[in-house]
Design a protein around this motif. Structure first.
Motif, PDB file in Angstrom:
ATOM      1  N   GLU A  59      27.295  45.395  29.936  1.00  0.00           N
ATOM      2  CA  GLU A  59      26.685  45.400  31.261  1.00  0.00           C
ATOM      3  C   GLU A  59      27.558  44.607  32.253  1.00  0.00           C
ATOM      4  O   GLU A  59      28.118  43.562  31.902  1.00  0.00           O
ATOM      5  CB  GLU A  59      25.286  44.819  31.215  1.00  0.00           C
ATOM      6  N   ALA A  60      27.620  45.097  33.480  1.00  0.00           N
ATOM      7  CA  ALA A  60      28.478  44.487  34.508  1.00  0.00           C
ATOM      8  C   ALA A  60      28.091  43.035  34.796  1.00  0.00           C
ATOM      9  O   ALA A  60      28.960  42.155  34.915  1.00  0.00           O
ATOM     10  CB  ALA A  60      28.421  45.322  35.796  1.00  0.00           C
ATOM     11  N   GLU A  61      26.806  42.773  34.912  1.00  0.00           N
ATOM     12  CA  GLU A  61      26.369  41.409  35.224  1.00  0.00           C
ATOM     13  C   GLU A  61      26.743  40.446  34.114  1.00  0.00           C
ATOM     14  O   GLU A  61      27.169  39.308  34.364  1.00  0.00           O
ATOM     15  CB  GLU A  61      24.860  41.404  35.472  1.00  0.00           C
ATOM     16  N   GLN A  63      29.229  40.781  32.053  1.00  0.00           N
ATOM     17  CA  GLN A  63      30.691  40.606  32.094  1.00  0.00           C
ATOM     18  C   GLN A  63      31.077  39.554  33.139  1.00  0.00           C
ATOM     19  O   GLN A  63      31.924  38.692  32.885  1.00  0.00           O
ATOM     20  CB  GLN A  63      31.357  41.945  32.405  1.00  0.00           C
ATOM     21  N   ARG A  64      30.458  39.638  34.305  1.00  0.00           N
ATOM     22  CA  ARG A  64      30.758  38.649  35.350  1.00  0.00           C
ATOM     23  C   ARG A  64      30.346  37.245  34.909  1.00  0.00           C
ATOM     24  O   ARG A  64      31.088  36.276  35.095  1.00  0.00           O
ATOM     25  CB  ARG A  64      30.039  39.027  36.655  1.00  0.00           C
ATOM     26  N   PRO A  92      34.129  44.951  36.744  1.00  0.00           N
ATOM     27  CA  PRO A  92      33.338  43.775  37.168  1.00  0.00           C
ATOM     28  C   PRO A  92      33.990  42.455  36.735  1.00  0.00           C
ATOM     29  O   PRO A  92      33.957  41.470  37.473  1.00  0.00           O
ATOM     30  CB  PRO A  92      31.989  43.991  36.471  1.00  0.00           C
ATOM     31  N   ALA A  95      36.911  41.792  39.062  1.00  0.00           N
ATOM     32  CA  ALA A  95      36.462  41.344  40.382  1.00  0.00           C
ATOM     33  C   ALA A  95      36.063  39.869  40.353  1.00  0.00           C
ATOM     34  O   ALA A  95      36.398  39.094  41.261  1.00  0.00           O
ATOM     35  CB  ALA A  95      35.299  42.213  40.855  1.00  0.00           C
ATOM     36  N   ALA A  96      35.325  39.467  39.310  1.00  0.00           N
ATOM     37  CA  ALA A  96      34.917  38.057  39.191  1.00  0.00           C
ATOM     38  C   ALA A  96      36.133  37.153  38.999  1.00  0.00           C
ATOM     39  O   ALA A  96      36.216  36.052  39.565  1.00  0.00           O
ATOM     40  CB  ALA A  96      33.948  37.908  38.020  1.00  0.00           C
TER      41      ALA A  96
END
Length: 540
Positions: A59-61, A63-64, A92, A95-96
Motif C-alpha cells: 500500500e502507498a501509505e 510505503q511512505r 510513493p 516521492a517521500a
C-alpha cells in the motif's frame, strides 16, 4: 564513508539513484540485508539497508510511512534489488524520499549483495585504518612539538599546518597570544591596521573577532565554556567578516586560561580534526602550566631582590650587581616606588588573592609594553613596584584604575640606596589614600607636614625653595619671599621691613616669579609660604 563515495565502488557501478539525491552526503557505518515486513528493529543509524523487496509493503501509505521511519532512524539509504519481486522502487516511496532527502537505489538482481557488503565494509575498514595512521602521525608530531616548543607560537604553527587552517590562541578576555594563517605564522606583536597581502591579514581578522567576542551572544558562549563545555561551533558573523569557527577552551585545574580558535570556513572539522584540536589544547595547557611555574619562580627571585632594595639590605658587590643587571635594575637609573593597594581586608580571601594576582599580571604586561623588565613584589593587599624614568605613574594607573584599588607613587630617586628612601616616601602617604584614586608623594606633602612628619617637612621646604637656592643671590630672594608672607603680602610693609626701596622689591618679585613660577596672588601659594614660615620658626 559517505554514500557519494560508495557510488564510485565497482559493486555500485550498475546501481541507479532513483530518489533522495540531496542526501548523498550521509555517512555509511555498516551495510545490512533485511527482508522482513518490519525491518526497523533490525537496523541502526548509519546502516545502508539492502532488500529484495520480498516483504515490502504494497500500500502507498505504508510505503511512505516506512521511508519516513527509516530516515528518522538515521539510516544512510535503501538499496532495492530489481526486478525479481518489485519491477522498480515504488513511486510513493520515491516521492517521500525526495521530500526528505533520503537516498533510494535500484540494484540489478544479478549483482550479489555480498559483493556490495564486502566492498563497502573493506572500504570502511581501510578508511578507519588510514585515519588511525593519520591519528598516530598527528599524535607523534604534537608530542614532538610539546617537547621542543619554545612558546605557544610553535604549537599553533604545528597545529595550523596539521589542520591546514587558520588557528589562533587568545586569553579569555580576548587578547591575542599567537596566530597561524594559511601556513604562515604571525606573533601577537605584529598588529598592522590593514594589509593587502592575504597572509598578513590575521591580526586584523583577530581584532575583528575580538569585537565579536564582546557581543552578548559571544559572552554566552564563553559562559558555557567556563561552566565545563569541551568545545563549541560558533556560527558565522557575516557583518564582521567572520566565517564559522570552532573554539576549544584551555583549562588548568578547572580554570579557563585561554581559548583555541580554528576557522572552519566552508569545510567543517571532522572527528579527527576535533580530536587533534582537543589534544593540542591539552599540550598548550601543559605548556602554560610550565611557563606559569617558571614565571612564579622568577617572580619569587624578583620579589626577593626588590625586597632587599626596599629594606636597604642590598650590598652592591660585583656578584650582586650582576644579579641586579639580570633583573633589569640600572644602578644609575632614576626610579619611583609605587604601591597598588587593594581595598580588601587582611588576611586576604581566596577571591582577593586571585584579584591581586590578576592585577600583578596586568602590571607585568604594561612593563613589557614599555619594554622594561617588571620589578615588583606582592605582600598582603599591596603590589609594590619600581617605575623607571621616563615612564609616568598615570600610564600605569589609567588601564588599571578601579574603585577597589588605589595607587601611591613616591618621588623620583637615583641608585640603590635611594630606593629605600622612595619606599619610605610612598609608605608615608598610604594612610591618606582614597580608594579608586591615584596619589603621588608631592600631592600629599601638605597633609603629611600637618601630621608632623619630619621627612615630609624637609621635603616640603626643599620643594618650595629649591628653584631659588640654585639662583644667584638665592638666599636674598628666599628672605624676601618669607617677608612677603609675614607681612600678609603687603608690599610697602615688606619694603620697610627689609629696608629696601619699593622698586627694588618689585625687581626681586619679578625674579621670584621668573625663577620659581610663584603666583603670589594664588591662595594655595600664599598658604604654603605661610606654612613654611611656621615650620622654619619651629626649627629655630
Amino acid at each position: 564513508m559517505k554514500l557519494i563515495d560508495a557510488l564510485q565502488l565497482s559493486s555500485f557501478q550498475h546501481a541507479s539513484l532513483v530518489a533522495g539525491a540531496n542526501g548523498l552526503e550521509r555517512a555509511i557505518r555498516w551495510v545490512h540485508v533485511v527482508d522482513l515486513p518490519d525491518p526497523l528493529p533490525w537496523v541502526r543509524a548509519g546502516d545502508l539497508l539492502l532488500t529484495t523487496g520480498y516483504a515490502w509493503p504494497t500500500e502507498a501509505e505504508q510505503q511512505r510511512k516506512l521511508i519516513y521511519a527509516l530516515a528518522e532512524r538515521g539510516l544512510a539509504g535503501v538499496g532495492l534489488a530489481v526486478p525479481q519481486f518489485l519491477p522498480k522502487m515504488p513511486a510513493p516511496a520515491c516521492a517521500a524520499a525526495d521530500e526528505i532527502g533520503f537516498p533510494l537505489f535500484e540494484i540489478p538482481w544479478e549483482v550479489p549483495f555480498t559483493s556490495i557488503t564486502e566492498e563497502i565494509h573493506n572500504s570502511i575498514l581501510t578508511i578507519h585504518y588510514k585515519l588511525q595512521e593519520q591519528s598516530e602521525a598527528i599524535h607523534r608530531e604534537l608530542m614532538r612539538t610539546a617537547l621542543e616548543a619554545e612558546g605557544l607560537q610553535d604549537i599553533v604553527t604545528t597545529l595550523g599546518k596539521l589542520l591546514g587552517r587558520t588557528v589562533t590562541i587568545e586569553l579569555p578576555e580576548g587578547s591575542l597570544l599567537a596566530a597561524y594563517y594559511l601556513g604562515e605564522q604571525l606573533g601577537h606583536q605584529d598588529q598592522p591596521e590593514q594589509q593587502d597581502h592575504k597572509e598578513q591579514q590575521i591580526p586584523y581578522q583577530a581584532a575583528k573577532r575580538h569585537e565579536a567576542n564582546a557581543s552578548i551572544e559571544q559572552q554566552r558562549y564563553l559562559k558555557t565554556l567556563r561552566a565545563g563545555g569541551q568545545h563549541l561551533h560558533i556560527p558565522a558573523a557575516p557583518e564582521l567578516g567572520l566565517p564559522e569557527r570552532f573554539v576549544c577552551p584551555i583549562h588548568i585545574n578547572r580554570e579557563m586560561v585561554g581559548l583555541l580558535w580554528v576557522f572552519e570556513e566552508e569545510n567543517p572539522l571532522n572527528e579527527l580534526d576535533i580530536r587533534t584540536v582537543q589534544y593540542a589544547a591539552i599540550i598548550m595547557a601543559l605548556h602554560i602550566s610550565q611557563q606559569r611555574a617558571l614565571a612564579s619562580l622568577e617572580a619569587q627571585l624578583g620579589y626577593s631582590f626588590l625586597d632587599s632594595l626596599l629594606e636597604g639590605h642590598f650590598n652592591p658587590t660585583s656578584q650582586a650587581l650582576k644579579r641586579a643587571q639580570i633583573f633589569g635594575f640600572d644602578p644609575n637609573g632614576i626610579y619611583r616606588v609605587g604601591i597598588l593597594v587593594l581595598n580588601a581586608q587582611v588576611p586576604l580571601s581566596r577571591e582577593a588573592i586571585a584579584e591581586r594576582e590578576h592585577l600583578a599580571e596586568l602590571l607585568r604586561r604594561q612593563f613589557q609594553e614599555f619594554g622594561t623588565p617588571p620589578l615588583l613584589s606582592l605582600t598582603q593587599n599591596q603590589i609594590i613596584f619600581l617605575l623607571p624614568e621616563p615612564y609616568k605613574a598615570e600610564q600605569i594607573w589609567e588601564p588599571l584604575k578601579a574603585s577597589t584599588i588605589s595607587l601611591a607613587v613616591s618621588r623620583a630617586h637615583r641608585g640603590f640606596a635611594a630606593v629605600q628612601q622612595a619606599y619610605n616616601d610612598v609608605r608615608a602617604i598610604l594612610p591618606h589614600l582614597i580608594p579608586g584614586q591615584y596619589h603621588d608623594y608631592d600631592e600629599l606633602l601638605v597633609p603629611l607636614v600637618l601630621t608632623g612628619d619630619k621627612e615630609a617637612r624637609a621635603s616640603f621646604l626643599e620643594k618650595l625653595f629649591a628653584p631659588l637656592k640654585a639662583a644667584k643671590n638665592g638666599e636674598v630672594l628666599i628672605q624676601t619671599l618669607l617677608m612677603l608672607a609675614r607681612t600678609g603680602f603687603h608690599l610697602k610693609r615688606t619694603a620697610e621691613e627689609l629696608c629696601i626701596h619699593p622698586k627694588t622689591l618689585r625687581y626681586r618679585m619679578d625674579r621670584l616669579v621668573k625663577l620659581g613660577a610663584y603666583d603670589l596672588h594664588d591662595a594655595e601659594t600664599q598658604f604654603n609660604l605661610q606654612l613654611a614660615i611656621r615650620l622654619l620658626s619651629l626649627e629655630e
